[in-house]
Design an enzyme around this catalytic site. Structure first.
Site, PDB file in Angstrom:
ATOM      1  N   GLU A  80      -4.291   2.235  -6.851  1.00  0.00           N
ATOM      2  CA  GLU A  80      -4.606   3.386  -6.003  1.00  0.00           C
ATOM      3  C   GLU A  80      -3.583   4.473  -6.270  1.00  0.00           C
ATOM      4  OE1 GLU A  80      -6.818   2.418  -1.924  1.00  0.00           O
ATOM      5  OE2 GLU A  80      -4.653   2.439  -1.806  1.00  0.00           O
TER       6      GLU A  80
ATOM      7  N   HIS B 203       0.862  -1.200   0.000  1.00  0.00           N
ATOM      8  CA  HIS B 203       0.000   0.000   0.000  1.00  0.00           C
ATOM      9  C   HIS B 203       0.893   1.243   0.000  1.00  0.00           C
ATOM     10  CE1 HIS B 203      -2.795   3.059   1.413  1.00  0.00           C
ATOM     11  NE2 HIS B 203      -3.782   2.247   1.051  1.00  0.00           N
TER      12      HIS B 203
HETATM   13  P1  PGA Z   1      -9.695   6.042   1.098  1.00  0.00           P
HETATM   14  O1  PGA Z   1      -8.487   5.048   1.259  1.00  0.00           O
HETATM   15  O2  PGA Z   1     -10.919   5.259   0.722  1.00  0.00           O
HETATM   16  O3  PGA Z   1      -9.818   6.709   2.425  1.00  0.00           O
HETATM   17  O4  PGA Z   1      -9.329   7.001  -0.014  1.00  0.00           O
HETATM   18  C1  PGA Z   1      -8.299   3.959   0.425  1.00  0.00           C
HETATM   19  C2  PGA Z   1      -7.026   3.233   0.805  1.00  0.00           C
HETATM   20  O5  PGA Z   1      -5.985   3.880   0.967  1.00  0.00           O
HETATM   21  O6  PGA Z   1      -7.025   2.019   0.967  1.00  0.00           O
END
Ligand code: PGA
Length: 225
Positions: free
Chosen positions: A151, A96
Site C-alpha cells: 500500500e 499499516h
Molecule cells: P482505502 O484504504 O481503500 O480507503 O484506500 C486502504 C487501507 O488503508 O487499508
C-alpha cells in the site's frame, strides 16, 4: 483462492457493525463466489458479537484484527495480543502506514508482532509502503503463511488505483526477496468501479479495501466483480 480484506479502521459502532453483516447477507442472497475468501477487520471491541452473528447468519466470512500488541501478555496497559484474539480472528494487519504515521510503529515492533501472531496461528498481513521498505525492513517472516500487503500511503483513501505495472513490479520484487509462497495483497483506493482489473491480475492473491468496505453493498460488489 483469492482474498478480500475489509479494513474498517476506526469506524462504526456496534449497531452499525451488526447491520453491516445483515446487509451483507442480503447482498449475497444470490450466492457467494467459492473462489473468494472475505475477511472483515473490525475494531477489536466488536470481534465477539460479530463472530457470533457470522455463525448465526451462516455467512462465509472470517474476521481479522487491524493490529496486535508487540508483547505476548503482561503489564502493557491498553494492549490486545494475538493470544487474546486467536480463535476469533484468523488474520492480523501489521505495520499499516497509518500505524507507522500516527502511532510510531517501527520495523522492530512489526517483527515482534509477526512472531507472536505465528505462535498463535494468526496469519500476519505485513504492510509495506514501497520498495524502500523492502530494504528498510529486515523482516523475519518466520513460517508461512504470511501475507505481504503493498500500500503506497499516497494512494490510500481515494478513488484512483496505483498503476498496475507498479503493483506487478513490487510483487516481483517481493517474490524475489521472500519465499515464492508468500501471498501478495494490494491495497489503496479499491472500489466497485476498479476492482475487476485487479482481480484479473494473476500475480495478486487478494485485495485490501478501506473506505469502500464500510458499506456492505460496495464490499459485496467488489467481492463479486
Ligand atoms: P482505502 O484504504 O481503500 O480507503 O484506500 C486502504 C487501507 O488503508 O487499508
Amino acid at each position: 483462492m483469492k482474498y478480500i480484506f475489509g479494513n474498517w479502521k476506526e469506524n462504526k459502532n456496534l449497531a452499525e457493525a451488526s447491520k453491516f453483516l445483515s446487509d451483507l447477507k442480503n447482498n449475497f442472497a444470490l450466492g457467494y463466489p467459492a473462489e473468494r475468501r472475505l475477511v472483515i477487520l473490525p475494531p477489536n471491541l466488536f470481534l465477539i458479537p460479530l463472530f457470533q452473528q457470522i455463525e448465526s447468519l451462516r455467512l462465509p466470512v472470517e474476521l481479522g484484527v487491524q493490529d496486535v500488541s508487540a508483547f505476548e501478555q503482561g503489564a502493557y496497559t491498553g494492549e490486545v495480543s494475538a493470544r487474546m484474539v486467536a480463535g476469533l480472528a484468523n488474520y492480523a494487519l501489521l505495520g499499516h502506514s497509518e500505524r507507522r504515521r500516527f502511532f510510531g510503529e517501527t520495523p522492530g515492533t512489526i517483527n515482534e508482532k509477526i512472531k507472536i501472531c505465528q505462535k498463535y496461528k494468526v496469519t500476519p498481513l505485513v504492510c509495506l509502503r514501497g520498495l524502500e521498505d523492502l530494504k528498510l525492513l529486515e523482516l523475519n517472516l518466520g513460517e508461512l503463511p504470511v501475507m505481504i500487503v503493498y500500500e503506497d500511503p499516497q494512494e490510500i483513501g481515494g478513488e484512483k488505483l496505483s498503476d498496475p505495472k507498479k503493483i506487478l513490479e513490487f510483487c516481483r520484487q517481493v517474490r524475489l526477496r521472500f519465499s515464492k509462497a508468500v501471498r501478495f495483497i494490494y491495497g489503496g483506493s479499491i472500489g466497485p468501479e476498479n476492482a475487476l482489473g485487479l482481480w484479473q491480475l494473476e500475480a495478486l492473491d487478494g485485495l485490501l479495501v478501506g473506505h469502500h468496505s464500510l458499506e456492505a453493498e460496495s464490499l459485496a460488489k467488489i467481492t463479486l466483480a
